[in-house]
Design a protein around this motif. Structure first.
Motif, mmCIF file in Angstrom:
data_model
loop_
_atom_site.group_PDB
_atom_site.id
_atom_site.type_symbol
_atom_site.label_atom_id
_atom_site.label_comp_id
_atom_site.label_asym_id
_atom_site.label_seq_id
_atom_site.Cartn_x
_atom_site.Cartn_y
_atom_site.Cartn_z
ATOM 1 N N PHE A 269 0.840 -1.200 0.000
ATOM 2 C CA PHE A 269 0.000 0.000 0.000
ATOM 3 C C PHE A 269 0.868 1.241 0.000
ATOM 4 C CE2 PHE A 269 -3.255 2.948 1.477
ATOM 5 C CZ PHE A 269 -4.428 2.413 0.953
ATOM 6 N N SER B 272 0.473 5.598 0.407
ATOM 7 C CA SER B 272 -0.431 6.692 0.759
ATOM 8 C C SER B 272 0.338 7.992 0.943
ATOM 9 C CB SER B 272 -1.190 6.347 2.047
ATOM 10 O OG SER B 272 -2.146 7.344 2.358
ATOM 11 N N ASN C 196 -4.351 7.228 -2.307
ATOM 12 C CA ASN C 196 -4.206 5.941 -1.632
ATOM 13 C C ASN C 196 -4.281 4.826 -2.661
ATOM 14 O OD1 ASN C 196 -4.540 6.823 1.411
ATOM 15 N ND2 ASN C 196 -6.107 7.905 0.234
ATOM 16 N N ASP D 110 -3.696 0.708 -3.611
ATOM 17 C CA ASP D 110 -3.483 -0.705 -3.319
ATOM 18 C C ASP D 110 -2.491 -1.208 -4.359
ATOM 19 O OD1 ASP D 110 -3.568 -3.497 -3.237
ATOM 20 O OD2 ASP D 110 -5.674 -3.554 -2.698
ATOM 21 N N TYR E 89 -7.352 -5.092 4.862
ATOM 22 C CA TYR E 89 -6.547 -3.880 5.025
ATOM 23 C C TYR E 89 -6.200 -3.567 6.479
ATOM 24 C CZ TYR E 89 -7.720 -2.890 0.143
ATOM 25 O OH TYR E 89 -7.853 -2.963 -1.223
#
Length: 393
Positions: A295, A297, A314, A316, A388
């Motif tokens: 991930f 961010s 954000n 994935d 998550y």
């Protein structure tokens, strides 16, 4: 400006406390010998290994006034098992370490990481014939932790997890008369999928250029020329299609007229945008959040004439998709639940901090500012999808 030279020694992580000095000196001589006469180079340390650098020809330098630690490039890189060479074509010093290649230019902040243009926080310095860079270069780009012990005047470097991607930055700055702009664009390096990595970086650059659209010559001339050629080719192709459709009959002609009207409306909208007041100053930066193999961010901060706004990003990385709050949570009415913490909740506008805090970003257009509101971990744990939950501290 006051500065201090630090004396250091290469210490193997597995060395015992007793006799560490003699062992470290022996290992240092062996490494130098192998690098001079053998094809096999010393293996890079594993994550968690500790290397303390000392007794080198060029010592680390600490500037008291600026609280900046400079490290000698060749000594540190080769001490950690990497290599340093000269790129004749680009006339730059190349560092190869931990699967990454960094090109440095003496006296410049401009650099290149794995083929991407980036901007260093500080110029590369040449001192006593040796290149020096800020310790941040090693900590941010090469998965290492650089520890400065002021009491002992000792530099310790710990290697970390090099499977995680890193985020560098590239600066764009310019002026247009009395107007000016600056933009720091994130550059992601180290993804397993190089194609997806490039697409992400292209998207980040596109967002930045949109914020700077009122400034001419933001894009380099060559890129602007290529874009103009592509636009001309598309336009020519559209004209040829319109001619072919006209020959097919009334239906095709009606469709072409509809398309012409749409184009006219777009042109009119473009003219209205051109007539809008142009900002005097635009500043664009980004704030790093969580960076992991699964991930990524961060959030943008846009400053237009002193009015601030924010936009979270954000991603994935495993699923190769952007995710919003609704994707992360299992709650059916998460927006209502989050109103307790922030009045304005936008499912697209949030980020996960480096400390794994869930931060809501709320823009206040009327007052020209934004708020970053932390959501309690207990609340996040109760609504987060199992997939998550690694994002919650």
């Amino acid at each position: 400006m006051g500065w201090k030279k630090l004396t250091v020694i290469v210490v193997a992580a597995a060395a015992l406390v007793g006799g560490a000095l003699s062992l470290s000196m022996y290992l240092t001589r062996q490494q130098e010998l192998e690098m001079e006469v053998a094809d096999q180079k010393p293996q890079p340390p594993q994550a968690g290994d500790t290397t303390t650098l000392a007794d080198m020809e060029n010592m680390p330098i600490y500037y008291d006034d600026d609280e900046v630690l400079l490290l000698p490039v060749r000594n540190v890189v080769e001490g950690l098992g990497g290599s340093v060479s000269w790129d004749r074509e680009k006339k730059a010093t190349e560092i190869s370490f931990y699967g990454k290649k960094l090109l440095l230019n003496r006296g410049s902040r401009d650099a290149e990481l794995n083929g991407y243009e980036i901007t260093l926080d500080r110029e590369v310095e040449a001192i006593n014939g040796c290149l020096y860079v800020s310790s941040d270069v090693f900590s941010e780009y090469f998965a290492t932790e650089v520890i400065w012990d002021s009491s002992q005047q000792l530099v310790t470097i710990k290697t970390g997890d090099n499977t995680k991607p890193v985020i560098a930055g590239r600066m764009l700055e310019g002026v247009d008369g009395e107007r000016n702009y600056s933009a720091e664009i994130p550059v992601v390096v180290g993804l397993n999928d190089i194609s997806y990595e490039k697409s992400l970086n292209d998207a980040f650059e596109s967002f930045a250029l949109e914020q700077l659209a009122s400034f001419p010559n933001v894009v380099p001339a060559e890129e602007a020329e290529e874009a103009a050629e592509e636009a001309e080719a598309v336009e020519q192709s559209g004209e040829e299609q319109a001619e072919a459709q006209a020959e097919e009959g009334t239906a095709a002609e009606a469709e072409a007229n509809t398309e012409t009207e749409a184009n006219a409306e777009q042109a009119e909208a473009a003219e209205e945008t051109a007539d809008m007041p142009k900002p005097d100053h635009v500043r664009l930066g980004f704030v790093k959040g969580y960076i992991g193999a699964e991930f990524l961010s961060f959030y943008w901060e846009v400053d237009v004439d002193g009015k601030l706004s924010s936009q979270g990003v954000n991603v994935d990385l495993q699923g190769q998709k952007y995710v919003n709050i609704l994707d992360l949570t299992a709650s059916c009415d998460i927006e209502t639940e989050l109103h307790v913490y922030a009045e304005d909740v936008d499912p697209e506008n949030y980020y996960i901090s480096a400390d794994k805090e869930w931060i809501l970003l709320s823009n206040d257009e009327e007052n020209g500012t934004y708020q970053a509101v932390s959501v309690p971990a207990e609340m996040a744990q109760s609504v987060w999808k199992d997939k998550y939950k690694f994002l919650i501290a």
